[in-house]
Design a protein around this motif. Structure first.
Motif, PDB file in Angstrom:
ATOM      1  N   HIS A   1      44.189  30.424  37.893  1.00  0.00           N
ATOM      2  CA  HIS A   1      45.315  31.707  38.241  1.00  0.00           C
ATOM      3  C   HIS A   1      46.536  31.364  37.123  1.00  0.00           C
ATOM      4  CE1 HIS A   1      46.678  28.029  40.506  1.00  0.00           C
ATOM      5  NE2 HIS A   1      47.713  28.262  40.227  1.00  0.00           N
ATOM      6  N   THR A   2      46.932  32.481  36.822  1.00  0.00           N
ATOM      7  CA  THR A   2      48.235  32.787  36.124  1.00  0.00           C
ATOM      8  C   THR A   2      48.647  34.053  36.744  1.00  0.00           C
ATOM      9  OG1 THR A   2      47.334  34.175  34.474  1.00  0.00           O
ATOM     10  CG2 THR A   2      47.796  31.911  33.772  1.00  0.00           C
ATOM     11  N   ALA A   3      50.093  34.259  36.681  1.00  0.00           N
ATOM     12  CA  ALA A   3      50.492  35.611  37.374  1.00  0.00           C
ATOM     13  C   ALA A   3      49.890  36.734  36.608  1.00  0.00           C
ATOM     14  CB  ALA A   3      52.208  35.735  37.011  1.00  0.00           C
ATOM     15  N   GLU A   4      49.541  36.857  35.569  1.00  0.00           N
ATOM     16  CA  GLU A   4      49.086  38.121  34.910  1.00  0.00           C
ATOM     17  C   GLU A   4      47.468  38.002  35.362  1.00  0.00           C
ATOM     18  OE1 GLU A   4      49.034  38.201  30.438  1.00  0.00           O
ATOM     19  OE2 GLU A   4      47.865  39.780  30.522  1.00  0.00           O
ATOM     20  N   LYS A   5      46.788  36.915  35.347  1.00  0.00           N
ATOM     21  CA  LYS A   5      45.287  36.988  35.682  1.00  0.00           C
ATOM     22  C   LYS A   5      45.103  37.318  37.161  1.00  0.00           C
ATOM     23  CE  LYS A   5      42.575  36.500  32.333  1.00  0.00           C
ATOM     24  NZ  LYS A   5      41.441  37.511  31.977  1.00  0.00           N
ATOM     25  N   GLN A   6      46.267  36.790  37.828  1.00  0.00           N
ATOM     26  CA  GLN A   6      46.147  37.118  39.471  1.00  0.00           C
ATOM     27  C   GLN A   6      46.138  38.777  39.767  1.00  0.00           C
ATOM     28  OE1 GLN A   6      44.694  34.785  40.986  1.00  0.00           O
ATOM     29  NE2 GLN A   6      46.222  34.078  42.554  1.00  0.00           N
ATOM     30  N   ARG A   7      47.050  39.273  38.997  1.00  0.00           N
ATOM     31  CA  ARG A   7      47.241  40.855  39.271  1.00  0.00           C
ATOM     32  C   ARG A   7      45.752  41.386  38.573  1.00  0.00           C
ATOM     33  NH1 ARG A   7      52.261  39.818  37.495  1.00  0.00           N
ATOM     34  NH2 ARG A   7      51.753  40.012  35.279  1.00  0.00           N
ATOM     35  N   GLU A   8      45.237  40.919  37.354  1.00  0.00           N
ATOM     36  CA  GLU A   8      43.885  41.496  37.112  1.00  0.00           C
ATOM     37  C   GLU A   8      42.906  41.068  37.933  1.00  0.00           C
ATOM     38  OE1 GLU A   8      42.759  39.799  33.112  1.00  0.00           O
ATOM     39  OE2 GLU A   8      41.117  41.244  32.972  1.00  0.00           O
ATOM     40  N   LEU A   9      42.806  40.111  38.581  1.00  0.00           N
ATOM     41  CA  LEU A   9      41.594  39.731  39.651  1.00  0.00           C
ATOM     42  C   LEU A   9      41.897  40.546  40.889  1.00  0.00           C
ATOM     43  CD1 LEU A   9      39.203  38.175  40.482  1.00  0.00           C
ATOM     44  CD2 LEU A   9      40.878  36.028  41.068  1.00  0.00           C
ATOM     45  N   ILE A  10      43.086  40.824  41.277  1.00  0.00           N
ATOM     46  CA  ILE A  10      43.300  41.484  42.411  1.00  0.00           C
ATOM     47  C   ILE A  10      42.915  42.812  42.322  1.00  0.00           C
ATOM     48  CG2 ILE A  10      45.312  42.548  44.130  1.00  0.00           C
ATOM     49  CD1 ILE A  10      46.610  39.874  43.439  1.00  0.00           C
ATOM     50  N   ALA A  11      43.246  43.542  41.260  1.00  0.00           N
ATOM     51  CA  ALA A  11      42.638  44.920  40.923  1.00  0.00           C
ATOM     52  C   ALA A  11      41.115  44.929  40.780  1.00  0.00           C
ATOM     53  CB  ALA A  11      43.371  45.539  39.720  1.00  0.00           C
ATOM     54  N   PHE A  12      40.642  43.863  40.154  1.00  0.00           N
ATOM     55  CA  PHE A  12      39.173  43.876  39.973  1.00  0.00           C
ATOM     56  C   PHE A  12      38.190  43.752  41.428  1.00  0.00           C
ATOM     57  CE2 PHE A  12      35.193  41.300  38.781  1.00  0.00           C
ATOM     58  CZ  PHE A  12      34.709  42.288  38.109  1.00  0.00           C
ATOM     59  N   SER A  13      39.135  43.021  42.478  1.00  0.00           N
ATOM     60  CA  SER A  13      38.343  42.892  43.637  1.00  0.00           C
ATOM     61  C   SER A  13      38.563  43.827  44.664  1.00  0.00           C
ATOM     62  CB  SER A  13      38.874  41.314  43.934  1.00  0.00           C
ATOM     63  OG  SER A  13      38.752  40.276  43.035  1.00  0.00           O
ATOM     64  N   ARG A  14      39.363  44.737  43.973  1.00  0.00           N
ATOM     65  CA  ARG A  14      40.047  45.746  45.304  1.00  0.00           C
ATOM     66  C   ARG A  14      38.846  46.295  46.364  1.00  0.00           C
ATOM     67  NH1 ARG A  14      44.358  46.047  46.422  1.00  0.00           N
ATOM     68  NH2 ARG A  14      45.355  46.248  44.378  1.00  0.00           N
TER      69      ARG A  14
END
Ligand SMILES: [Zn+2]
Ligand SMILES: [Zn+2]
Length: 259
Positions: free
Chosen positions: A167-180
Motif C-alpha cells: 500500500h501507498t496512499a495513492e495506490k490505496q485510492r486506485e485499488l479502492i476505485a478498482f475494487s468498487r
C-alpha cells in the motif's frame, strides 16, 4: 463463479504439523465460471488442483516471482492432454516466455515449457480482455519488479485478486476505485503492522490496510492471502480472531466460495 483456494502461502512453501490449518502451498486460486477454469497464479497450490473437467484452461500470473510459478513445471494440468493459455505481463525487458524459461530450462529444470503433454500457449498480457464470458481487467500493483492486480467479472459478479501488493496512499485510492462493489477481494496481508514497520519496500501489505480497502470500496467480502511463511496456524488464528470486520477472513487451502 466458483472460487477454490489452492495455495495461500507467500514467498516460499511451508510444511509441518503447525501449518496444516491454513496450508503451506504457495499462491494459487482456481476460478470456475462459464465452462472456463482460470488459475490465478501457479504456485505450489496448483499441484492439488481438482480436475475441473473443463477443456478451457487459462493461467493468469500476477508476476513471475518463484512462489507464483513454482507449481507449474509439475502441475497435473501440464501433464494432461490439453491446451493451456498462460498470460502475464512482459517485464524487465523480458517476454513472459523468457521469464518462465529462467525456471523451466536447465540447469534449474530439465525440460522447457514446450516439452510437456499439454500445449502451453504463452501470451504477453494485454488488458482488458475476455476469457469466454469472463471479462478480465487489471491495474499495476506496487511490488518490486511489478505485479498485476486482476478483476474477473462474469454474470454480474466479480472478484479482485490483489496479491504481492504494498500500500501507498495513492495506490490505496486506485485499488479502492478498482475494487468498487466487487463480491470478493483477495488481499495480500503478509505482515502485521509491527512487522511492516521493518519490512517497508518488500512489496506486501497488512490486515489493517486491507480492511480500509474493504470498507471504502463497498466490496462484500475480503480474504487475506500471501501468509508469511513464519506465521504458523496459531499466529494466523490469533490474527484472524482480532479482525474487526466480520466480512473479512484469512484464506485457508481447500476453501470453496461461490459468488
Ligand atoms: Zn509472492
Ligand atoms: Zn512477488
Amino acid at each position: 463463479m466458483k472460487i477454490t483456494v489452492l495455495g495461500v502461502r507467500g514467498s516460499i512453501p511451508t510444511d509441518g504439523a503447525d501449518h496444516l490449518i491454513y496450508g503451506g502451498a504457495t499462491a494459487c486460486i482456481l476460478v470456475e465460471a462459464d465452462g472456463q477454469a482460470i488459475f490465478l497464479d501457479a504456485g505450489s497450490g496448483i499441484l492439488v488442483a481438482p480436475d475441473t473437467g473443463s477443456e478451457q484452461v487459462s493461467i493468469l500470473l500476477s508476476h513471475t516471482h518463484i512462489d507464483h510459478i513454482l507449481g507449474l513445471p509439475l502441475s497435473p494440468i501440464m501433464l494432461s492432454d490439453r491446451r493451456i493459455d498462460l498470460y502475464c505481463e512482459a517485464r524487465g525487458g523480458m517476454s513472459v516466455r523468457e521469464q518462465l524459461e529462467r525456471l523451466m530450462s536447465p540447469p534449474l529444470w530439465p525440460v522447457g515449457p514446450d516439452e510437456y503433454q499439454a500445449r502451453l500457449v504463452i501470451h504477453d498480457l494485454k488488458l482488458p480482455m475476455n476469457i469466454g464470458a469472463i471479462s478480465v481487467t487489471g491495474i499495476e500493483s506496487n511490488h518490486p519488479g511489478g505485479s498485476t492486480i486482476y478483476r474477473l467479472s462474469a454474470d454480474g459478479h466479480s472478484l479482485v485478486y490483489a496479491t504481492d501488493y504494498e500500500h501507498t496512499a495513492e495506490k490505496q485510492r486506485e485499488l479502492i476505485a478498482f475494487s468498487r462493489d466487487t463480491d470478493l477481494i483477495l488481499y495480500d496481508a503478509q505482515y502485521t503492522e509491527e512487522e511492516y514497520a521493518r519490512m517497508k519496500g518488500f512489496g506486501h501489505s497488512t490486515v489493517e490496510q486491507g480492511l480500509t480497502v474493504l470498507r471504502e470500496s463497498g466490496a462484500k467480502s475480503m480474504l487475506f492471502v500471501h501468509h508469511d511463511p513464519r506465521h504458523n496456524d496459531r499466529k494466523l488464528a490469533e490474527m484472524e480472531q482480532e479482525l474487526s470486520d466480520s466480512r473479512a477472513a484469512f484464506a485457508r487451502a481447500g476453501m470453496v466460495i461461490e459468488i
